[in-house]
Design an enzyme around this catalytic site. Sequence first.
Site, PDB file in Angstrom:
ATOM      1  N   GLY A  40       1.380  -1.145   0.166  1.00 41.69           N
ATOM      2  CA  GLY A  40      -0.109  -0.102  -0.039  1.00 41.69           C
ATOM      3  C   GLY A  40       0.592   1.324  -0.072  1.00 41.69           C
ATOM      4  CG  HIS A  41       3.483   1.127  -2.872  1.00 44.01           C
ATOM      5  ND1 HIS A  41       4.484   1.044  -3.585  1.00 44.01           N
ATOM      6  CD2 HIS A  41       3.900   1.147  -1.274  1.00 44.01           C
ATOM      7  CE1 HIS A  41       4.999  -0.193  -2.983  1.00 44.01           C
ATOM      8  NE2 HIS A  41       4.715  -0.382  -1.874  1.00 44.01           N
ATOM      9  CB  THR A  42       0.093   6.839   0.926  1.00 42.19           C
ATOM     10  OG1 THR A  42      -0.809   5.523   1.691  1.00 42.19           O
ATOM     11  CG2 THR A  42      -1.270   7.505   1.110  1.00 42.19           C
ATOM     12  CB  THR A 239       5.833 -10.837   2.102  1.00 41.72           C
ATOM     13  OG1 THR A 239       4.728 -11.244   1.121  1.00 41.72           O
ATOM     14  CG2 THR A 239       7.452 -10.119   1.709  1.00 41.72           C
ATOM     15  CB  THR A 301      -5.410  -4.218   6.261  1.00 42.66           C
ATOM     16  OG1 THR A 301      -4.170  -4.088   7.337  1.00 42.66           O
ATOM     17  CG2 THR A 301      -5.202  -5.620   5.992  1.00 42.66           C
ATOM     18  N   GLY A 302      -6.215  -0.813   6.495  1.00 43.42           N
ATOM     19  CA  GLY A 302      -6.213  -0.364   7.911  1.00 43.42           C
ATOM     20  C   GLY A 302      -5.845  -0.774   9.117  1.00 43.42           C
ATOM     21  CG  ASP A 333       7.684  14.923  10.400  1.00 46.93           C
ATOM     22  OD1 ASP A 333       7.682  13.720   9.863  1.00 46.93           O
ATOM     23  OD2 ASP A 333       5.259  14.524  10.091  1.00 46.93           O
ATOM     24  CB  VAL A 416      10.173  17.321   7.983  1.00 39.68           C
ATOM     25  CG1 VAL A 416      11.626  16.918   8.249  1.00 39.68           C
ATOM     26  CG2 VAL A 416      10.331  17.761   6.310  1.00 39.68           C
TER      27      VAL A 416
HETATM   28  P1  IMP Z   1       1.718 -11.075   3.241  1.00 42.80           P
HETATM   29  O1  IMP Z   1       1.960 -10.668   1.533  1.00 42.80           O
HETATM   30  O2  IMP Z   1       0.128 -11.258   2.429  1.00 42.80           O
HETATM   31  O3  IMP Z   1       1.549 -12.704   2.637  1.00 42.80           O
HETATM   32  O4  IMP Z   1       1.803 -11.113   4.183  1.00 42.80           O
HETATM   33  C1  IMP Z   1       3.257 -10.729   4.932  1.00 42.80           C
HETATM   34  C2  IMP Z   1       3.428 -10.510   6.178  1.00 42.80           C
HETATM   35  O5  IMP Z   1       4.128  -9.436   5.636  1.00 42.80           O
HETATM   36  C3  IMP Z   1       1.914 -10.292   6.727  1.00 42.80           C
HETATM   37  O6  IMP Z   1       2.895  -9.881   8.629  1.00 42.80           O
HETATM   38  C4  IMP Z   1       1.484  -8.634   6.354  1.00 42.80           C
HETATM   39  O7  IMP Z   1       1.263  -7.587   7.106  1.00 42.80           O
HETATM   40  C5  IMP Z   1       2.910  -7.658   5.822  1.00 42.80           C
HETATM   41  N1  IMP Z   1       2.757  -7.788   4.758  1.00 42.80           N
HETATM   42  C6  IMP Z   1       2.554  -7.491   3.289  1.00 42.80           C
HETATM   43  N2  IMP Z   1       3.219  -6.558   2.724  1.00 42.80           N
HETATM   44  C7  IMP Z   1       3.439  -5.525   3.267  1.00 42.80           C
HETATM   45  C8  IMP Z   1       3.053  -3.618   3.696  1.00 42.80           C
HETATM   46  O8  IMP Z   1       3.212  -3.406   2.592  1.00 42.80           O
HETATM   47  N3  IMP Z   1       3.535  -3.409   4.080  1.00 42.80           N
HETATM   48  C9  IMP Z   1       3.584  -3.729   5.684  1.00 42.80           C
HETATM   49  N4  IMP Z   1       3.423  -4.923   5.602  1.00 42.80           N
HETATM   50  C10 IMP Z   1       2.874  -5.949   4.936  1.00 42.80           C
END
Ligand code: IMP
Length: 431
Positions: A40-42, A239, A301-302, A333, A416
């Site tokens: 999730g890239h904001t 992951t 995922t929120g 910051d 910052v």
């Molecule tokens: P998966 O990549 O959905 O299989 O999740 C495996 C682990 O990687 C879990 O702990 C997720 O929360 C974490 N994870 C996957 N993608 C991200 C990300 O973009 N940011 C932070 N954690 C991530």
Amino acid sequence: MKNTVVVGAQWGDEGKAKITDLLAEYADVIIRYQGGCNAGHTVVVNNETYKFHLIPSGVLYKNKFCFIGAGTVIHPETFLKETQDLIQRGVDLSSLKISPLATITLPYHIDIDGINETNSNKNKIGTTKKGIGPTYSDKIGRYGLKIQDLYDEESLNTRLDAILPLKNKILEKVYNSKTYSKEEILERCREYAIIFKPYLCTDWVQKLSNAIKEDKKILFEGAQGIMLDIDYGTYPYVTSSNPIGGAAATGSGIGPTHIKNIIGVTKAYITRVGEGPFITELTDSIGDKIRTIGGEYGTTTGRPRRCGWFDAVLSRYCVLVGGLTQMAITKIDVFNDFDELKVCIAYKDKRNGKLYNDYPTNINLHKYLEPVYETFKGWNSDISNAKSLEDLPLNARTYLKKLEELVGIPIKIISVGADREQTIILENPFK
Ligand code: IMP
């Protein structure tokens, strides 16, 4: 040659998107090379927020060649939604291209990920439930479908004849879950073929060879973070891809000799979502304060993120396995209103007092380890408008200097605030 990789040097969510977005302005080619829609890239541009999962944030600039590489796994429905949303907001996607070698996340991959996460509590990883693990498992087990398979119905039929009977047996007998008929998957695949068609890059070999020959500036956009790496992270709480810098080569199809810099993005503190060890985790009011001020809730995922102090032991490990040449520090910051800050400089074994200066990769040891901290004075002032290092209060500069010393590589970018403008670039790798 100035080609640069941006990777997360913690457990993801370090603010890579902002750094890639900033550097994309100076790049000619931007390549996303691993992971899937778990990312999730904001990016915030002129107070407008864009959330990317699969598409390189470089598409916000005109006339850049943006490429999604073979190392990624693509959920077609998410890809469709993301492209439609961007087009609706006026973003031109004519330069977005996708590798025919990328692997497709099929409906049963998501079903299996979801069941694994809900049923097997003892083995729960805390995944994003986007089907990432099951898709990569099938890819490595050679039961996956590549995007190129969608365009030859005869071979697709043959592939599905090999894949589906086994998959359905597993779905039914092991997972007690819905099975899929060949016609159902074929129908989906016909839709997927239409979704990907405008972006399919069958001449990627030629395009990337030309980019190298013409000495174009290539920016490789990593997803997740080094500590989530399938080989070097806190396995099994990781992951299913390789977020280390080296994966930029395998995932894009451009060899490692064409990479000059690897920027490790780290927050001024650490966060983690999902399960797994986290030695500097703060489960007290300080952790809550960081989460609230830093807005530490997952983009995909929120979920609330676990928060903790900066860990120099872990960062030094990331420099080694990630091949980092420099750091970008984000969210400094968030500490504007802190009287003091801590940095973990070593781990201590609670059983015998043994000190660890180097990160122990055996996570079975981690439950015995506690952080040894060095404490720094806060700056108690708002630094979110700082434009140069000199604009930062002395205590902030001291903190950053110490991080550089402890981690052993220079900090070249300091963020910052969320906006593009709120960044101090000490050295731009593309200039
Ligand atoms: P998966 O990549 O959905 O299989 O999740 C495996 C682990 O990687 C879990 O702990 C997720 O929360 C974490 N994870 C996957 N993608 C991200 C990300 O973009 N940011 C932070 N954690 C991530």
